[in-house]
Design a protein around this motif. Structure first.
Motif, PDB file in Angstrom:
ATOM      1  N   VAL A 196       0.835  -1.209   0.000  1.00 14.36           N
ATOM      2  CA  VAL A 196       0.000   0.000   0.000  1.00 14.36           C
ATOM      3  C   VAL A 196       0.870   1.258   0.000  1.00 14.36           C
ATOM      4  N   TYR A 197       1.895   1.270   0.866  1.00 14.00           N
ATOM      5  CA  TYR A 197       2.652   2.497   1.110  1.00 14.00           C
ATOM      6  C   TYR A 197       3.453   2.983  -0.101  1.00 14.00           C
ATOM      7  N   PHE A 198       4.311   2.128  -0.645  1.00 16.43           N
ATOM      8  CA  PHE A 198       5.239   2.595  -1.667  1.00 16.43           C
ATOM      9  C   PHE A 198       4.556   3.089  -2.947  1.00 16.43           C
ATOM     10  N   PRO A 199       3.577   2.363  -3.514  1.00 11.26           N
ATOM     11  CA  PRO A 199       2.897   2.916  -4.689  1.00 11.26           C
ATOM     12  C   PRO A 199       2.151   4.214  -4.382  1.00 11.26           C
ATOM     13  N   LEU A 200       1.509   4.280  -3.213  1.00  6.88           N
ATOM     14  CA  LEU A 200       0.763   5.480  -2.849  1.00  6.88           C
ATOM     15  C   LEU A 200       1.703   6.664  -2.685  1.00  6.88           C
ATOM     16  N   PHE A 201       2.844   6.437  -2.008  1.00  4.98           N
ATOM     17  CA  PHE A 201       3.815   7.525  -1.852  1.00  4.98           C
ATOM     18  C   PHE A 201       4.349   7.987  -3.202  1.00  4.98           C
ATOM     19  N   ALA A 202       4.729   7.032  -4.055  1.00  4.55           N
ATOM     20  CA  ALA A 202       5.321   7.389  -5.349  1.00  4.55           C
ATOM     21  C   ALA A 202       4.364   8.231  -6.181  1.00  4.55           C
ATOM     22  N   ASN A 203       3.089   7.861  -6.176  1.00  4.42           N
ATOM     23  CA  ASN A 203       2.113   8.598  -6.987  1.00  4.42           C
ATOM     24  C   ASN A 203       1.763   9.960  -6.384  1.00  4.42           C
ATOM     25  N   LEU A 204       1.693  10.036  -5.046  1.00  2.00           N
ATOM     26  CA  LEU A 204       1.457  11.335  -4.405  1.00  2.00           C
ATOM     27  C   LEU A 204       2.642  12.266  -4.614  1.00  2.00           C
ATOM     28  N   ASN A 205       3.847  11.704  -4.527  1.00  2.00           N
ATOM     29  CA  ASN A 205       5.058  12.514  -4.691  1.00  2.00           C
ATOM     30  C   ASN A 205       5.171  13.068  -6.113  1.00  2.00           C
ATOM     31  N   LYS A 206       4.707  12.282  -7.095  1.00  2.00           N
ATOM     32  CA  LYS A 206       4.765  12.729  -8.494  1.00  2.00           C
ATOM     33  C   LYS A 206       3.881  13.940  -8.748  1.00  2.00           C
ATOM     34  N   LEU A 207       2.820  14.064  -7.952  1.00  2.00           N
ATOM     35  CA  LEU A 207       1.916  15.201  -8.130  1.00  2.00           C
ATOM     36  C   LEU A 207       2.619  16.531  -7.868  1.00  2.00           C
ATOM     37  N   GLY A 208       3.688  16.483  -7.042  1.00  2.00           N
ATOM     38  CA  GLY A 208       4.427  17.707  -6.727  1.00  2.00           C
ATOM     39  C   GLY A 208       5.622  17.958  -7.630  1.00  2.00           C
ATOM     40  N   GLN A 209       5.843  17.080  -8.608  1.00  2.00           N
ATOM     41  CA  GLN A 209       6.968  17.244  -9.523  1.00  2.00           C
ATOM     42  C   GLN A 209       6.531  18.037 -10.751  1.00  2.00           C
ATOM     43  N   LYS A 210       7.157  19.187 -10.960  1.00  2.00           N
ATOM     44  CA  LYS A 210       6.859  19.978 -12.150  1.00  2.00           C
ATOM     45  C   LYS A 210       7.498  19.358 -13.391  1.00  2.00           C
ATOM     46  N   ASP A 211       8.618  18.666 -13.166  1.00  2.00           N
ATOM     47  CA  ASP A 211       9.340  17.991 -14.245  1.00  2.00           C
ATOM     48  C   ASP A 211       9.682  16.580 -13.782  1.00  2.00           C
ATOM     49  N   PRO A 212       9.447  15.551 -14.613  1.00  2.00           N
ATOM     50  CA  PRO A 212       9.743  14.178 -14.197  1.00  2.00           C
ATOM     51  C   PRO A 212      11.207  13.944 -13.820  1.00  2.00           C
ATOM     52  N   ASN A 213      12.108  14.764 -14.340  1.00  2.00           N
ATOM     53  CA  ASN A 213      13.535  14.597 -14.069  1.00  2.00           C
ATOM     54  C   ASN A 213      14.021  15.415 -12.878  1.00  2.00           C
ATOM     55  N   VAL A 214      13.109  16.160 -12.254  1.00  2.00           N
ATOM     56  CA  VAL A 214      13.463  17.013 -11.110  1.00  2.00           C
ATOM     57  C   VAL A 214      12.738  16.505  -9.870  1.00  2.00           C
ATOM     58  N   LYS A 215      13.451  16.426  -8.752  1.00  2.00           N
ATOM     59  CA  LYS A 215      12.850  15.949  -7.505  1.00  2.00           C
ATOM     60  C   LYS A 215      11.751  16.896  -7.037  1.00  2.00           C
ATOM     61  N   ALA A 216      10.742  16.334  -6.407  1.00  2.00           N
ATOM     62  CA  ALA A 216       9.679  17.144  -5.818  1.00  2.00           C
ATOM     63  C   ALA A 216      10.239  17.948  -4.644  1.00  2.00           C
ATOM     64  N   PRO A 217       9.649  19.111  -4.326  1.00  2.00           N
ATOM     65  CA  PRO A 217      10.096  19.871  -3.150  1.00  2.00           C
ATOM     66  C   PRO A 217      10.010  19.024  -1.890  1.00  2.00           C
ATOM     67  N   PHE A 218      10.858  19.343  -0.910  1.00  2.00           N
ATOM     68  CA  PHE A 218      10.934  18.508   0.296  1.00  2.00           C
ATOM     69  C   PHE A 218       9.601  18.407   1.026  1.00  2.00           C
ATOM     70  N   TYR A 219       8.795  19.516   1.011  1.00  2.00           N
ATOM     71  CA  TYR A 219       7.529  19.480   1.741  1.00  2.00           C
ATOM     72  C   TYR A 219       6.529  18.543   1.062  1.00  2.00           C
ATOM     73  N   VAL A 220       6.653  18.377  -0.255  1.00  2.00           N
ATOM     74  CA  VAL A 220       5.786  17.442  -0.967  1.00  2.00           C
ATOM     75  C   VAL A 220       6.144  16.013  -0.573  1.00  2.00           C
ATOM     76  N   SER A 221       7.457  15.702  -0.518  1.00  2.00           N
ATOM     77  CA  SER A 221       7.892  14.373  -0.092  1.00  2.00           C
ATOM     78  C   SER A 221       7.453  14.099   1.339  1.00  2.00           C
TER      79      SER A 221
END
Length: 316
Positions: A196-221
């Motif tokens: 449950v955790y890892f897929p949910l985290f990965a998809n929520l974290n992607k919502l905060g990524q403006k670019d797929p090659n750039v990490k999401a901001p720390f508060y999004v993670s």
């Protein structure tokens, strides 16, 4: 790199556990309570009574075991998930939900190598205060009902075992299998949690990524880790209650003993009702949410990469 992943996972675990351990102690004590001998009514009641009877550091009973073993545990969990995600991806394409769940399943299976003995030892130390308080209460009640002279006598105080003593006794009496009591229940909790955790985290974290090659901001993670962690924690809480009961070596007065997962499930359902499977659920959510939020921030910010990059420069 793998060393960076292991260091990041270890640092994340140390910081997270230190912050939320008192809540985890309350969770264990609330889950181990059975009908008839209830010492605590809520999270706040448990923490207040613990501080009064055992002092501030009583809330960190068993923390040394966690802090020692959480580094390899979190390192294995996070690094294994990355490993399986990498090998399940096809030519760098986005993973399907099923493959993300498989990667989480692999991570959860790997981590129990460390999680089971860590939880086994931690639970004994965390629950010792509850059992001691229960004995004192019953001794006081017995003295009051017998005679005023007996009531004035102080009950004998038992020495609390250490993690080293418990480990030696288990190894002497049952071998390495003694430290892995409750392995099946631990797998039953940790594998679904990771699914449950890892897929949910990965998809929520992607919502905060403006670019797929750039990490999401720390508060999004951080927020993604909190939401995914608390959701997964509540979902598998019945398995956590069963695991906690099975791994507890000492029982309070008139408390049930269990021979296995099915026996434990049956007795809890019949004698305490279905709501007993969600004992400590809010405590577990409060533990897991910041724990994994902090862990993911440290892991994705990449403290280890910075330290490993600085090492050659410091030597030069």
């Amino acid at each position: 790199s793998l060393p960076a992943k292991l260091i990041n996972g270890g640092i994340a675990g140390l910081i997270g556990v230190t912050c939320v351990f008192p809540i985890d102690l309350a969770k264990t004590r609330l889950q181990n309570q059975q009908n008839g001998q209830r010492m605590y009514t809520s999270l706040s009641d448990c923490l207040i009574k613990t501080i009064r009877s055992e002092g501030y550091f009583g809330m960190y009973r068993g923390a040394a075991v966690n802090l020692t073993l959480v580094t390899p545990e979190k390192a294995i969990k996070l690094a294994a998930n990355d490993f399986f995600r990498h090998h399940l991806s096809k030519d760098g394409k986005k993973l399907t939900l099923l493959r993300e769940m498989l990667a989480g399943c692999g991570a959860g299976t790997c981590q129990v190598i460390v999680t089971t003995p860590m939880e086994m030892l931690k639970i004994q130390l965390q629950d010792a205060g509850r059992l001691e308080a229960q004995k004192k209460l019953m001794a006081a009640q017995a003295q009051l009902s017998s005679s005023p002279a007996a009531a004035a006598a102080e009950p004998a105080v038992e020495r609390r075992p250490t993690a080293t003593q418990i480990t030696r006794e288990l190894l002497r009496s049952k071998g390495i299998a003694g430290l892995y009591k409750g392995l099946g229940a631990t797998l039953l909790r940790d594998v679904p949690f990771s699914i449950v955790y890892f897929p949910l985290f990965a998809n929520l974290n992607k919502l905060g990524q403006k670019d797929p090659n750039v990490k999401a901001p720390f508060y999004v993670s951080f927020l993604s880790g909190c939401v995914a962690g608390s959701t997964a924690a509540v979902a598998v809480n019945p398995c956590d209650v069963i695991k906690t009961r099975l791994q507890s070596l000492q029982r309070g007065v008139n408390e049930d003993t269990y021979s296995g997962i099915l026996d434990c499930t049956k007795k809890i359902w019949q004698r305490e009702g279905p709501t007993a499977f969600f004992k400590g659920a809010y405590c577990r959510a409060l533990v897991i949410a910041p724990l994994f939020g902090i862990a993911q921030v440290v892991y994705f910010v990449g403290i280890a990469e910075f330290l490993l990059d600085m090492l050659p420069k410091a030597r030069a």
